[in-house]
Scaffold this motif. Structure first.
Motif, PDB file in Angstrom:
ATOM      1  N   ASP A 261       0.822  -1.213   0.000  1.00 11.04           N
ATOM      2  CA  ASP A 261       0.000   0.000   0.000  1.00 11.04           C
ATOM      3  C   ASP A 261       0.857   1.265   0.000  1.00 11.04           C
ATOM      4  OD1 ASP A 261      -2.702  -0.844  -0.161  1.00 11.04           O
ATOM      5  OD2 ASP A 261      -2.580  -1.564   1.896  1.00 11.04           O
ATOM      6  N   GLU A 262       1.958   1.258   0.727  1.00 13.81           N
ATOM      7  CA  GLU A 262       2.839   2.438   0.763  1.00 13.81           C
ATOM      8  C   GLU A 262       3.517   2.665  -0.586  1.00 13.81           C
ATOM      9  OE1 GLU A 262       5.557   3.002   4.044  1.00 13.81           O
ATOM     10  OE2 GLU A 262       4.165   1.957   5.386  1.00 13.81           O
ATOM     11  N   ILE A 263       3.922   1.589  -1.237  1.00 13.59           N
ATOM     12  CA  ILE A 263       4.550   1.714  -2.562  1.00 13.59           C
ATOM     13  C   ILE A 263       3.541   2.293  -3.561  1.00 13.59           C
ATOM     14  CG2 ILE A 263       5.519   0.412  -4.508  1.00 13.59           C
ATOM     15  CD1 ILE A 263       6.617  -1.581  -2.356  1.00 13.59           C
ATOM     16  N   LEU A 264       2.325   1.758  -3.556  1.00 16.32           N
ATOM     17  CA  LEU A 264       1.300   2.244  -4.484  1.00 16.32           C
ATOM     18  C   LEU A 264       0.923   3.686  -4.180  1.00 16.32           C
ATOM     19  CD1 LEU A 264      -0.956  -0.935  -4.683  1.00 16.32           C
ATOM     20  CD2 LEU A 264       0.762  -0.168  -6.332  1.00 16.32           C
ATOM     21  N   ASP A 265       0.846   4.029  -2.908  1.00 19.35           N
ATOM     22  CA  ASP A 265       0.553   5.402  -2.499  1.00 19.35           C
ATOM     23  C   ASP A 265       1.639   6.350  -3.001  1.00 19.35           C
ATOM     24  OD1 ASP A 265      -1.263   7.143  -1.095  1.00 19.35           O
ATOM     25  OD2 ASP A 265       0.356   7.428   0.380  1.00 19.35           O
ATOM     26  N   HIS A 266       2.887   5.893  -2.946  1.00 11.67           N
ATOM     27  CA  HIS A 266       4.017   6.687  -3.456  1.00 11.67           C
ATOM     28  C   HIS A 266       3.806   7.006  -4.942  1.00 11.67           C
ATOM     29  CE1 HIS A 266       8.141   7.831  -4.453  1.00 11.67           C
ATOM     30  NE2 HIS A 266       8.094   6.932  -5.409  1.00 11.67           N
TER      31      HIS A 266
END
Length: 146
Positions: free
Chosen positions: A10-15
């Motif tokens: 989720d953090e990678i996609l949010d980035h």
């Protein structure tokens, strides 16, 4: 310092969603498999304008991912891998039109088309999504040029 591969999905996609302006277009392909991570990040990417496609598990039963994403209104289509290639090609030529046409919030147009197909004895579900989109796009272009 954490590497990207050490971060939660989720953090990678949010980035990527936060850097959307750095890319021409973003396409998210969700393949069948195990795992439940990524729902929030994919939703954020969808809201930022990414094309979100889900691999079809079977022709007649939506996958777990598809049910979840469509219920949330955060994906465009569930397709076979070969059909994804055709649709991505169309998307790169007409990104906004394709996202608008297949947006889950725009089901009115699809329902109207489905009824039109039924009036002629056809089932819209037997046609490839890319075929339907190209036909609609050609009709619109024709009407605009007239």
């Amino acid at each position: 310092m954490l590497k990207e591969e050490d971060l939660p999905l989720d953090e990678i996609l949010d980035h990527y969603a936060n850097k959307k302006d750095s890319y021409q277009e973003i396409i998210v392909i969700i393949l069948n498999g195990e795992g439940e991570e990524g729902f929030i990040g994919v939703g954020t990417l969808f809201e930022k304008g990414a094309l979100c496609l889900i691999e079809a598990e079977t022709d007649n039963r939506p996958s777990f991912f598809a049910k979840t994403f469509f219920t949330l209104g955060k994906a465009h289509l569930e397709l076979s891998i070969p059909e994804m290639g055709e649709l991505i090609e169309l998307f790169l030529k007409n990104p906004e039109e394709l996202k608008t046409f297949f947006n889950p919030r725009n089901q009115i147009a699809r329902d109207a088309l489905s009824k039109l197909f039924e009036e002629h004895g056809l089932d819209i579900n037997t046609f490839k999504h890319s075929f339907i989109f190209e036909g609609v796009l050609k009709q619109i272009s024709s009407k605009l040029s007239d």
